[in-house]
Design a protein around this motif. Sequence first.
Motif, PDB file in Angstrom:
ATOM      1  N   GLN A  97       0.832  -1.203   0.000  1.00 10.34           N
ATOM      2  CA  GLN A  97       0.000   0.000   0.000  1.00 10.34           C
ATOM      3  C   GLN A  97       0.869   1.256   0.000  1.00 10.34           C
ATOM      4  O   GLN A  97       0.575   2.234  -0.702  1.00 10.34           O
ATOM      5  CB  GLN A  97      -0.930  -0.012   1.208  1.00 10.34           C
ATOM      6  CG  GLN A  97      -2.031  -1.064   1.120  1.00 10.34           C
ATOM      7  CD  GLN A  97      -2.769  -1.263   2.436  1.00 10.34           C
ATOM      8  OE1 GLN A  97      -2.530  -0.556   3.411  1.00 10.34           O
ATOM      9  NE2 GLN A  97      -3.651  -2.250   2.472  1.00 10.34           N
ATOM     10  N   MET A  98       1.946   1.235   0.772  1.00 11.62           N
ATOM     11  CA  MET A  98       2.847   2.381   0.829  1.00 11.62           C
ATOM     12  C   MET A  98       3.514   2.623  -0.520  1.00 11.62           C
ATOM     13  O   MET A  98       3.598   3.766  -0.996  1.00 11.62           O
ATOM     14  CB  MET A  98       3.902   2.159   1.917  1.00 11.62           C
ATOM     15  CG  MET A  98       4.890   3.309   2.092  1.00 11.62           C
ATOM     16  SD  MET A  98       6.357   3.152   1.024  1.00 11.62           S
ATOM     17  CE  MET A  98       7.180   1.738   1.782  1.00 11.62           C
ATOM     18  N   LEU A  99       3.988   1.564  -1.168  1.00  9.37           N
ATOM     19  CA  LEU A  99       4.654   1.702  -2.466  1.00  9.37           C
ATOM     20  C   LEU A  99       3.675   2.194  -3.537  1.00  9.37           C
ATOM     21  O   LEU A  99       4.030   3.034  -4.368  1.00  9.37           O
ATOM     22  CB  LEU A  99       5.268   0.369  -2.884  1.00  9.37           C
ATOM     23  CG  LEU A  99       6.505  -0.069  -2.084  1.00  9.37           C
ATOM     24  CD1 LEU A  99       6.883  -1.503  -2.455  1.00  9.37           C
ATOM     25  CD2 LEU A  99       7.668   0.876  -2.348  1.00  9.37           C
ATOM     26  N   CYS A 100       2.465   1.681  -3.516  1.00 12.50           N
ATOM     27  CA  CYS A 100       1.464   2.118  -4.495  1.00 12.50           C
ATOM     28  C   CYS A 100       1.104   3.587  -4.284  1.00 12.50           C
ATOM     29  O   CYS A 100       0.951   4.343  -5.249  1.00 12.50           O
ATOM     30  CB  CYS A 100       0.209   1.253  -4.389  1.00 12.50           C
ATOM     31  SG  CYS A 100       0.418  -0.427  -5.028  1.00 12.50           S
ATOM     32  N   ALA A 101       0.977   3.998  -3.027  1.00 14.33           N
ATOM     33  CA  ALA A 101       0.677   5.401  -2.733  1.00 14.33           C
ATOM     34  C   ALA A 101       1.822   6.300  -3.160  1.00 14.33           C
ATOM     35  O   ALA A 101       1.603   7.394  -3.700  1.00 14.33           O
ATOM     36  CB  ALA A 101       0.388   5.574  -1.243  1.00 14.33           C
ATOM     37  N   LEU A 102       3.057   5.850  -2.937  1.00 13.08           N
ATOM     38  CA  LEU A 102       4.217   6.628  -3.370  1.00 13.08           C
ATOM     39  C   LEU A 102       4.216   6.789  -4.883  1.00 13.08           C
ATOM     40  O   LEU A 102       4.477   7.886  -5.398  1.00 13.08           O
ATOM     41  CB  LEU A 102       5.512   5.944  -2.919  1.00 13.08           C
ATOM     42  CG  LEU A 102       6.821   6.614  -3.376  1.00 13.08           C
ATOM     43  CD1 LEU A 102       6.933   8.024  -2.810  1.00 13.08           C
ATOM     44  CD2 LEU A 102       8.021   5.766  -2.951  1.00 13.08           C
ATOM     45  N   PHE A 103       3.898   5.736  -5.589  1.00 14.34           N
ATOM     46  CA  PHE A 103       3.843   5.818  -7.050  1.00 14.34           C
ATOM     47  C   PHE A 103       2.799   6.829  -7.498  1.00 14.34           C
ATOM     48  O   PHE A 103       3.066   7.668  -8.376  1.00 14.34           O
ATOM     49  CB  PHE A 103       3.511   4.448  -7.639  1.00 14.34           C
ATOM     50  CG  PHE A 103       3.651   4.384  -9.133  1.00 14.34           C
ATOM     51  CD1 PHE A 103       4.758   3.778  -9.716  1.00 14.34           C
ATOM     52  CD2 PHE A 103       2.702   4.946  -9.978  1.00 14.34           C
ATOM     53  CE1 PHE A 103       4.906   3.729 -11.099  1.00 14.34           C
ATOM     54  CE2 PHE A 103       2.838   4.911 -11.353  1.00 14.34           C
ATOM     55  CZ  PHE A 103       3.946   4.297 -11.919  1.00 14.34           C
ATOM     56  N   ASP A 104       1.625   6.786  -6.883  1.00 10.72           N
ATOM     57  CA  ASP A 104       0.547   7.689  -7.291  1.00 10.72           C
ATOM     58  C   ASP A 104       0.804   9.134  -6.876  1.00 10.72           C
ATOM     59  O   ASP A 104       0.503  10.068  -7.628  1.00 10.72           O
ATOM     60  CB  ASP A 104      -0.783   7.221  -6.690  1.00 10.72           C
ATOM     61  CG  ASP A 104      -1.278   5.907  -7.292  1.00 10.72           C
ATOM     62  OD1 ASP A 104      -0.848   5.570  -8.412  1.00 10.72           O
ATOM     63  OD2 ASP A 104      -2.072   5.220  -6.631  1.00 10.72           O
ATOM     64  N   ASP A 105       1.348   9.321  -5.679  1.00 17.55           N
ATOM     65  CA  ASP A 105       1.520  10.672  -5.136  1.00 17.55           C
ATOM     66  C   ASP A 105       2.808  11.347  -5.591  1.00 17.55           C
ATOM     67  O   ASP A 105       2.865  12.583  -5.670  1.00 17.55           O
ATOM     68  CB  ASP A 105       1.494  10.637  -3.601  1.00 17.55           C
ATOM     69  CG  ASP A 105       0.168  10.129  -3.054  1.00 17.55           C
ATOM     70  OD1 ASP A 105      -0.840  10.198  -3.787  1.00 17.55           O
ATOM     71  OD2 ASP A 105       0.149   9.652  -1.900  1.00 17.55           O
ATOM     72  N   ALA A 106       3.842  10.568  -5.844  1.00 17.49           N
ATOM     73  CA  ALA A 106       5.146  11.129  -6.234  1.00 17.49           C
ATOM     74  C   ALA A 106       5.749  10.286  -7.355  1.00 17.49           C
ATOM     75  O   ALA A 106       6.778   9.638  -7.166  1.00 17.49           O
ATOM     76  CB  ALA A 106       6.075  11.195  -5.032  1.00 17.49           C
ATOM     77  N   PRO A 107       5.124  10.300  -8.529  1.00 19.65           N
ATOM     78  CA  PRO A 107       5.599   9.428  -9.618  1.00 19.65           C
ATOM     79  C   PRO A 107       7.023   9.720 -10.055  1.00 19.65           C
ATOM     80  O   PRO A 107       7.744   8.796 -10.444  1.00 19.65           O
ATOM     81  CB  PRO A 107       4.586   9.692 -10.744  1.00 19.65           C
ATOM     82  CG  PRO A 107       3.961  11.013 -10.407  1.00 19.65           C
ATOM     83  CD  PRO A 107       3.933  11.073  -8.926  1.00 19.65           C
ATOM     84  N   ASP A 108       7.451  10.990  -9.985  1.00 19.69           N
ATOM     85  CA  ASP A 108       8.827  11.309 -10.370  1.00 19.69           C
ATOM     86  C   ASP A 108       9.822  10.647  -9.421  1.00 19.69           C
ATOM     87  O   ASP A 108      10.852  10.123  -9.856  1.00 19.69           O
ATOM     88  CB  ASP A 108       9.055  12.820 -10.387  1.00 19.69           C
ATOM     89  CG  ASP A 108       8.397  13.503 -11.571  1.00 19.69           C
ATOM     90  OD1 ASP A 108       7.963  12.793 -12.507  1.00 19.69           O
ATOM     91  OD2 ASP A 108       8.307  14.744 -11.573  1.00 19.69           O
TER      92      ASP A 108
END
Length: 201
Positions: A97-108
């Motif tokens: 969940q943390m990794l998916c949120a990081l991808f969505d919130d901070a894709p760069d």
Amino acid sequence: MAGATAAKRPRNAAGTRASIEKAALRLFAEKGVEGATIRDLALAVGVADAALYRYFHSKEEIAAELFAAHYGALARRIDEIAARELPLTETIAALVQMLCALFDDAPDVFSFILLNQHAHLRYVREEANAVESLRDIMRNGYLKGELAIADHELAAAMALGAVLQPCVFKLYGRLPGPMQDRSLDLTQAALRVLGIRPISI
């Protein structure tokens, strides 16, 4: 000499440095470190090419500092999840969940870490290394009898592969929608590859 260099910098030196790092992160995520040029960075920040060298010796130095900072931050987030001492199944779910949120919130940030890890991982300190943190989680799961795989490095690699390869597909436009919508499926995939019973829905 150091004082003379500092005197030449504008008063908002910290702001300029932050702007350089932000622009570099975006450009490195889009073009890679090799594909981005000093000229690209200067144009993105709105300064002369030479001004960049007041803050960094090269784009490679920028990339190294960015990787160390963001990769270290990721390691700390993993350590925070590990510190909860949840059952391994719940820990893995929280990590996904943390990794998916990081991808969505901070894709760069996610893209930069994912696409540049091979060039920088060898220089990362063990205490700020996300892979080492994940390996420790797998070792603890094995010691508690929650994981049958004795090779902690292999277990970490297997779990990461189940999550990161879909993220690569997402980066290249092959998976629509936010990654957080796929967190349960990715959690189930990571658990299966580790030989752990999937979460009951």
